[in-house]
Design a protein around this motif. Sequence first.
Motif, PDB file in Angstrom:
ATOM      1  N   MET B   1       6.253 -69.805  12.501  1.00  0.00           N
ATOM      2  CA  MET B   1       5.950 -68.730  13.463  1.00  0.00           C
ATOM      3  C   MET B   1       5.560 -69.356  14.805  1.00  0.00           C
ATOM      4  O   MET B   1       4.685 -70.215  14.863  1.00  0.00           O
ATOM      5  CB  MET B   1       4.782 -67.892  12.918  1.00  0.00           C
ATOM      6  N   GLU B  44       3.622 -60.835  24.346  1.00  0.00           N
ATOM      7  CA  GLU B  44       3.528 -61.930  23.385  1.00  0.00           C
ATOM      8  C   GLU B  44       4.517 -61.628  22.270  1.00  0.00           C
ATOM      9  O   GLU B  44       4.356 -60.652  21.539  1.00  0.00           O
ATOM     10  CB  GLU B  44       2.110 -62.019  22.803  1.00  0.00           C
ATOM     11  N   VAL B  45       5.569 -62.423  22.180  1.00  0.00           N
ATOM     12  CA  VAL B  45       6.635 -62.191  21.201  1.00  0.00           C
ATOM     13  C   VAL B  45       6.530 -63.266  20.124  1.00  0.00           C
ATOM     14  O   VAL B  45       6.695 -64.455  20.412  1.00  0.00           O
ATOM     15  CB  VAL B  45       8.021 -62.248  21.875  1.00  0.00           C
ATOM     16  N   ASP B  46       6.221 -62.867  18.903  1.00  0.00           N
ATOM     17  CA  ASP B  46       6.148 -63.816  17.793  1.00  0.00           C
ATOM     18  C   ASP B  46       7.513 -63.886  17.124  1.00  0.00           C
ATOM     19  O   ASP B  46       8.046 -62.865  16.676  1.00  0.00           O
ATOM     20  CB  ASP B  46       5.092 -63.377  16.767  1.00  0.00           C
ATOM     21  N   VAL B  47       8.087 -65.088  17.098  1.00  0.00           N
ATOM     22  CA  VAL B  47       9.391 -65.246  16.453  1.00  0.00           C
ATOM     23  C   VAL B  47       9.236 -66.121  15.213  1.00  0.00           C
ATOM     24  O   VAL B  47       8.363 -66.987  15.159  1.00  0.00           O
ATOM     25  CB  VAL B  47      10.444 -65.870  17.410  1.00  0.00           C
ATOM     26  N   GLU B  48      10.081 -65.851  14.237  1.00  0.00           N
ATOM     27  CA  GLU B  48       9.991 -66.597  12.981  1.00  0.00           C
ATOM     28  C   GLU B  48      10.564 -67.993  13.155  1.00  0.00           C
ATOM     29  O   GLU B  48      11.528 -68.191  13.889  1.00  0.00           O
ATOM     30  CB  GLU B  48      10.756 -65.841  11.885  1.00  0.00           C
ATOM     31  N   ASP B  58      17.760 -66.137  22.998  1.00  0.00           N
ATOM     32  CA  ASP B  58      17.633 -64.795  22.421  1.00  0.00           C
ATOM     33  C   ASP B  58      16.515 -64.012  23.106  1.00  0.00           C
ATOM     34  O   ASP B  58      16.692 -62.847  23.463  1.00  0.00           O
ATOM     35  CB  ASP B  58      17.305 -64.900  20.926  1.00  0.00           C
ATOM     36  N   LEU B  62      16.604 -60.648  25.243  1.00  0.00           N
ATOM     37  CA  LEU B  62      15.720 -59.533  24.891  1.00  0.00           C
ATOM     38  C   LEU B  62      14.943 -59.057  26.126  1.00  0.00           C
ATOM     39  O   LEU B  62      14.816 -57.846  26.388  1.00  0.00           O
ATOM     40  CB  LEU B  62      14.748 -60.015  23.806  1.00  0.00           C
TER      41      LEU B  62
END
Lengths: 80, 80
Positions: B1, B44-48, B58, B62
Amino acid sequence: MARVIVDVMLKPEILDPQGQAIVGACQRLGFSGVSHVRQGKRFEVDVEGEVDDAKLADVRRLAETLLANPVIEDFEVHVE
Amino acid sequence: MARVIVDVMLKPEILDPQGQAIVGACQRLGFSGVSHVRQGKRFEVDVEGEVDDAKLADVRRLAETLLANPVIEDFEVHVE
């Protein structure tokens, strides 16, 4: 002239329906891998002269009284 | 994450009445030395998984399609 940034975000325990809506929209639009989004505010504060500790303390007081709601929001102050 | 931050601000040539109102309030509240304020948004964008160039691209896509209005807003993407 110096620029001080104040980032204001909802406290972690406060629900963020805007962030949740963005996660939903990501899935619909095909952006996979986005697990969580929080939306907050960013203020660019231009102050006259050099930024010293006293000026930063002023901006912190400004953030507390005017830019953020300390009941539900946290804020961070940093110089750009 | 991993957490990716997207800062969205109005383009410099777009009027920012909220920022102007904050400058006015600063003067009334006795915070001198604040010459200019712009208000924007912070996501705040949490990406896997790990953030690589593809994931950053990406998030940039977005931001362009969902988080910012490129006609009146600029955005910056950075990893926290």
